[in-house]
Write an enzyme that holds these catalytic residues in place. Structure first.
Site, PDB file in Angstrom:
ATOM      1  N   LYS A   1     -20.701 -14.750   2.000  1.00  0.00           N
ATOM      2  CA  LYS A   1     -20.385 -14.171   0.690  1.00  0.00           C
ATOM      3  C   LYS A   1     -21.107 -14.902  -0.438  1.00  0.00           C
ATOM      4  O   LYS A   1     -21.333 -14.347  -1.496  1.00  0.00           O
ATOM      5  CB  LYS A   1     -18.878 -14.186   0.455  1.00  0.00           C
ATOM      6  CG  LYS A   1     -18.113 -13.388   1.545  1.00  0.00           C
ATOM      7  CD  LYS A   1     -16.857 -12.774   1.026  1.00  0.00           C
ATOM      8  CE  LYS A   1     -16.092 -12.092   2.146  1.00  0.00           C
ATOM      9  NZ  LYS A   1     -15.160 -11.086   1.661  1.00  0.00           N
TER      10      LYS A   1
ATOM     11  N   PRO B   1     -15.613  -2.084  -1.977  1.00  0.00           N
ATOM     12  CA  PRO B   1     -16.535  -3.084  -2.544  1.00  0.00           C
ATOM     13  C   PRO B   1     -15.975  -4.485  -2.313  1.00  0.00           C
ATOM     14  O   PRO B   1     -14.752  -4.663  -2.268  1.00  0.00           O
ATOM     15  CB  PRO B   1     -16.549  -2.747  -4.041  1.00  0.00           C
ATOM     16  CG  PRO B   1     -15.303  -1.971  -4.289  1.00  0.00           C
ATOM     17  CD  PRO B   1     -14.965  -1.265  -3.002  1.00  0.00           C
ATOM     18  N   ASP B   2     -16.853  -5.463  -2.182  1.00  0.00           N
ATOM     19  CA  ASP B   2     -16.415  -6.850  -1.966  1.00  0.00           C
ATOM     20  C   ASP B   2     -16.532  -7.604  -3.299  1.00  0.00           C
ATOM     21  O   ASP B   2     -17.642  -7.886  -3.771  1.00  0.00           O
ATOM     22  CB  ASP B   2     -17.276  -7.505  -0.881  1.00  0.00           C
ATOM     23  CG  ASP B   2     -16.701  -8.832  -0.439  1.00  0.00           C
ATOM     24  OD1 ASP B   2     -16.313  -9.635  -1.318  1.00  0.00           O
ATOM     25  OD2 ASP B   2     -16.618  -9.068   0.781  1.00  0.00           O
ATOM     26  N   ILE B   3     -15.381  -7.901  -3.876  1.00  0.00           N
ATOM     27  CA  ILE B   3     -15.359  -8.518  -5.221  1.00  0.00           C
ATOM     28  C   ILE B   3     -15.944  -9.927  -5.178  1.00  0.00           C
ATOM     29  O   ILE B   3     -16.800 -10.292  -5.991  1.00  0.00           O
ATOM     30  CB  ILE B   3     -13.904  -8.552  -5.754  1.00  0.00           C
ATOM     31  CG1 ILE B   3     -13.330  -7.135  -5.765  1.00  0.00           C
ATOM     32  CG2 ILE B   3     -13.832  -9.185  -7.134  1.00  0.00           C
ATOM     33  CD1 ILE B   3     -11.823  -7.079  -5.763  1.00  0.00           C
TER      34      ILE B   3
ATOM     35  N   LYS C   1       0.939  15.866   0.655  1.00  0.00           N
ATOM     36  CA  LYS C   1       1.518  15.025   1.715  1.00  0.00           C
ATOM     37  C   LYS C   1       1.061  15.569   3.074  1.00  0.00           C
ATOM     38  O   LYS C   1       1.177  16.777   3.323  1.00  0.00           O
ATOM     39  CB  LYS C   1       3.048  15.052   1.607  1.00  0.00           C
ATOM     40  CG  LYS C   1       3.699  14.118   2.582  1.00  0.00           C
ATOM     41  CD  LYS C   1       5.203  14.097   2.440  1.00  0.00           C
ATOM     42  CE  LYS C   1       5.764  13.344   3.622  1.00  0.00           C
ATOM     43  NZ  LYS C   1       7.054  13.813   4.024  1.00  0.00           N
TER      44      LYS C   1
ATOM     45  N   ASN D   1      -1.170  -4.703   2.806  1.00  0.00           N
ATOM     46  CA  ASN D   1      -0.993  -5.900   3.646  1.00  0.00           C
ATOM     47  C   ASN D   1       0.181  -6.705   3.097  1.00  0.00           C
ATOM     48  O   ASN D   1       0.815  -6.302   2.129  1.00  0.00           O
ATOM     49  CB  ASN D   1      -2.287  -6.732   3.679  1.00  0.00           C
ATOM     50  CG  ASN D   1      -2.701  -7.170   2.292  1.00  0.00           C
ATOM     51  OD1 ASN D   1      -2.001  -7.926   1.631  1.00  0.00           O
ATOM     52  ND2 ASN D   1      -3.835  -6.652   1.815  1.00  0.00           N
TER      53      ASN D   1
ATOM     54  N   LYS E   1     -17.733 -17.366   6.420  1.00  0.00           N
ATOM     55  CA  LYS E   1     -17.441 -16.451   5.302  1.00  0.00           C
ATOM     56  C   LYS E   1     -18.023 -16.991   3.994  1.00  0.00           C
ATOM     57  O   LYS E   1     -18.569 -16.254   3.183  1.00  0.00           O
ATOM     58  CB  LYS E   1     -15.917 -16.324   5.171  1.00  0.00           C
ATOM     59  CG  LYS E   1     -15.443 -14.932   4.897  1.00  0.00           C
ATOM     60  CD  LYS E   1     -13.942 -14.823   5.050  1.00  0.00           C
ATOM     61  CE  LYS E   1     -13.556 -13.896   6.180  1.00  0.00           C
ATOM     62  NZ  LYS E   1     -12.114 -13.807   6.378  1.00  0.00           N
TER      63      LYS E   1
HETATM   64  O1  PMT Z   1      -0.095 -13.611  -1.667  1.00  0.00           O
HETATM   65  P1  PMT Z   1       0.581 -14.641  -0.785  1.00  0.00           P
HETATM   66  O2  PMT Z   1       1.709 -14.073   0.022  1.00  0.00           O
HETATM   67  O3  PMT Z   1       0.954 -15.883  -1.540  1.00  0.00           O
HETATM   68  O4  PMT Z   1      -0.494 -15.088   0.318  1.00  0.00           O
HETATM   69  C1  PMT Z   1      -1.626 -15.788  -0.074  1.00  0.00           C
HETATM   70  C2  PMT Z   1      -2.867 -15.334   0.727  1.00  0.00           C
HETATM   71  C3  PMT Z   1      -2.658 -15.684   2.191  1.00  0.00           C
HETATM   72  C4  PMT Z   1      -3.081 -13.821   0.567  1.00  0.00           C
HETATM   73  C5  PMT Z   1      -4.083 -16.109   0.114  1.00  0.00           C
HETATM   74  O5  PMT Z   1      -3.872 -17.468   0.236  1.00  0.00           O
HETATM   75  C6  PMT Z   1      -5.381 -15.692   0.801  1.00  0.00           C
HETATM   76  O6  PMT Z   1      -5.749 -16.167   1.856  1.00  0.00           O
HETATM   77  N1  PMT Z   1      -6.095 -14.744   0.164  1.00  0.00           N
HETATM   78  C7  PMT Z   1      -7.304 -14.107   0.738  1.00  0.00           C
HETATM   79  C8  PMT Z   1      -6.895 -13.024   1.682  1.00  0.00           C
HETATM   80  C9  PMT Z   1      -8.070 -12.291   2.257  1.00  0.00           C
HETATM   81  O7  PMT Z   1      -8.219 -11.133   2.021  1.00  0.00           O
HETATM   82  O8  PMT Z   1      -8.891 -13.016   2.931  1.00  0.00           O
HETATM   83  P2  PMT Z   1     -10.247 -12.474   3.628  1.00  0.00           P
HETATM   84  O9  PMT Z   1     -10.602 -13.576   4.554  1.00  0.00           O
HETATM   85  O10 PMT Z   1     -10.032 -11.113   4.185  1.00  0.00           O
HETATM   86  O11 PMT Z   1     -11.257 -12.365   2.427  1.00  0.00           O
HETATM   87  C10 PMT Z   1     -12.127 -13.419   2.061  1.00  0.00           C
HETATM   88  C11 PMT Z   1     -12.318 -13.470   0.574  1.00  0.00           C
HETATM   89  O12 PMT Z   1     -12.980 -12.298   0.116  1.00  0.00           O
HETATM   90  C12 PMT Z   1     -11.051 -13.575  -0.248  1.00  0.00           C
HETATM   91  O13 PMT Z   1     -11.328 -14.432  -1.310  1.00  0.00           O
HETATM   92  C13 PMT Z   1     -10.813 -12.164  -0.749  1.00  0.00           C
HETATM   93  O14 PMT Z   1     -10.143 -12.148  -2.013  1.00  0.00           O
HETATM   94  C14 PMT Z   1     -12.247 -11.672  -0.907  1.00  0.00           C
HETATM   95  N2  PMT Z   1     -12.435 -10.226  -0.739  1.00  0.00           N
HETATM   96  C15 PMT Z   1     -12.220  -9.636   0.441  1.00  0.00           C
HETATM   97  C16 PMT Z   1     -12.488  -8.284   0.607  1.00  0.00           C
HETATM   98  C17 PMT Z   1     -12.937  -7.542  -0.497  1.00  0.00           C
HETATM   99  N3  PMT Z   1     -13.175  -6.254  -0.411  1.00  0.00           N
HETATM  100  N4  PMT Z   1     -13.107  -8.150  -1.693  1.00  0.00           N
HETATM  101  C18 PMT Z   1     -12.879  -9.484  -1.821  1.00  0.00           C
HETATM  102  O15 PMT Z   1     -13.040 -10.027  -2.911  1.00  0.00           O
END
Ligand code: PMT
Length: 411
Positions: free
Chosen positions: A345, A307-309, A290, A212, A341
């Site tokens: 979570k 996994p969701d950290i 490939k 991403n 969310k």
């Molecule tokens: O890196 P930059 O270019 O500075 O941009 C910053 C950012 C936009 C990436 C940052 O500010 C941000 O929003 N980070 C979270 C991005 C994200 O994955 O959001 P989410 O809504 O999909 O996830 C929600 C939360 O769960 C987040 O805290 C994410 O770290 C966490 N997560 C999600 C999926 C997963 N498998 N494990 C997680 O821990």
């Protein structure tokens, strides 16, 4: 950082990168750090004492034997009145003089006379940098306890490519802040904090991956801001191409599963800030070879959930951090979806940001407009550069973590 403003003595050597030292002085001022300039004679060929004085807001010192300067502030006092001496650009000549104890102009004399830590930001032609004499001098200075920022690899003003380019002012300013943070007690001293940042790369085959647009900027700024308040920070980061913050523990990972393992490996912590843009899914099969177009190619990619950290850490039964902060990247109904969310979570706070494409997109951009959502409701913060968002968040975290560290106490 403490409330007393810190001061650096900025020695500007004779190199094309001298103009970047003016930017450095401006950047340090933006961070509340004052600088006083010493310009070598060669440095004066690239920038003027007037521009140094304008950007430092102080007199620019150039001569060793200047009666007025000696009457106002002798070179000994000059070198000791600062909290840190920064040499940028540190030319091959300045490094050689400092390593071998020469003192035949104001810059080298100040370096000989100082009782403060010195940070060098070398800048020179690649062949001068790789010359054994320069490398010997660097070794000597390191053995004497000097610190270095850069040099970095890149195109050089002389037309060559390689190591020798001066580190960018932002990186040098970060090294300065890291030094001050390490040596000062702050509201987060003795607190251990995990920060996740950047994207994850999920492999499809040896050459392709799903990723991403996260740059890591917001997460790195948070790690640096927490460090500045005295925290012991572990930054678990996906692949990025921006400089790592100094003075924090870095664990580099690629995939969500590696990020999970590294994050769990960094526990226990007082606080976890999950800013990484972790891929929710990964390709179910990672091809060893490939994938060939002619064999039918790819029409769909079966996926498996990662996994969701954030969720795992938030829902820990034993040793849960006192404060777990998630981020929510949303394109519509930002606050509503972010609140859902947070509940799903189980984190304490969630920082919601809008990642709709556009000039001010939070993902990849320089600034961010966030909502901080807690049990007390949601607060809208105005658009700010990412390091300011980070400073505000770090200060809120410091307020929330008042009191002794449960982690450090248990050790
Ligand atoms: O890196 P930059 O270019 O500075 O941009 C910053 C950012 C936009 C990436 C940052 O500010 C941000 O929003 N980070 C979270 C991005 C994200 O994955 O959001 P989410 O809504 O999909 O996830 C929600 C939360 O769960 C987040 O805290 C994410 O770290 C966490 N997560 C999600 C999926 C997963 N498998 N494990 C997680 O821990």
């Amino acid at each position: 950082m403490t409330s007393e403003p810190k001061r650096i003595l900025l020695i500007i050597g004779g190199g094309v990168a001298a103009y970047k030292s003016l930017e450095l002085a401006r950047e340090l001022a933006r961070r509340g750090i004052q600088s006083r300039g010493v310009l070598t004679r060669a440095g004066g060929e690239f920038v003027t004492p007037l521009s140094v004085a304008s950007l430092t807001g102080d007199k620019c010192y150039t001569e060793l034997f200047d009666l007025t300067d000696e009457a106002e502030m002798g070179h000994i006092e000059l070198s000791r009145s600062a909290d840190l001496v920064v040499v940028a650009p540190a030319t091959a000549d300045l490094l050689a003089k400092a390593a071998n104890g020469h003192a035949n102009d104001l810059a080298s004399t100040a370096l000989m006379a100082t009782d403060k830590q010195v940070l060098y930001a070398p800048a020179m032609n690649v062949r001068m940098w790789t010359n054994p004499a320069t490398q010997r001098n660097i070794d000597l200075l390191k053995r004497d306890g000097a610190m270095f920022a850069g040099p970095v690899e890149g195109d050089m003003a002389c037309g060559e490519y390689g190591p020798g380019r001066m580190a960018e002012p932002l990186e040098i300013a970060d090294a300065v802040e890291a030094y001050f943070a390490k040596n000062a007690a702050g509201p987060l001293t003795n607190k251990r904090i995990l920060v996740t940042a950047g994207p994850t790369h999920e492999s499809l085959d040896p050459v392709r991956y799903i990723a991403n647009r996260s740059s890591g900027k917001q997460g790195y700024a948070i790690a640096a801001a927490l460090r500045n308040l005295g925290a012991d920070v572990v930054l678990v980061t996906g692949p990025t191409n921006i400089p790592m913050p100094k003075g924090v523990g870095i664990v580099r990972v690629e995939t969500a599963r590696e990020m999970m393992e590294a994050s769990e490996g960094s526990l226990p912590v007082d606080c976890a800030v999950c800013c990484a843009a972790v891929a929710d899914y990964r390709p179910a099969i990672e091809s060893e070879h490939k994938i060939k177009k002619e064999r039918g190619g790819l029409t769909s990619i079966p996926v498996e959930e990662n996994p969701d950290i954030l969720k795992t850490i938030s829902q820990m039964k034993d040793g849960r951090p006192r404060l777990v902060v998630g981020f929510a990247a949303e394109t519509d109904d930002v606050v509503t979806y972010a609140e859902v969310k947070r509940k799903r979570k189980g984190c304490d706070w969630i920082v919601a940001n809008d990642v709709s494409p556009g000039e001010n997109c939070a993902m990849g951009g320089e600034s961010n407009t966030v909502f901080l959502i807690t049990d007390d409701g949601d607060e809208a913060w105005p658009e700010m550069p990412k390091d300011e968002v980070a400073r505000h968040l770090a200060s809120r975290i410091a307020d929330a973590l008042r009191g002794p560290s449960l982690v450090k106490a248990a050790e």
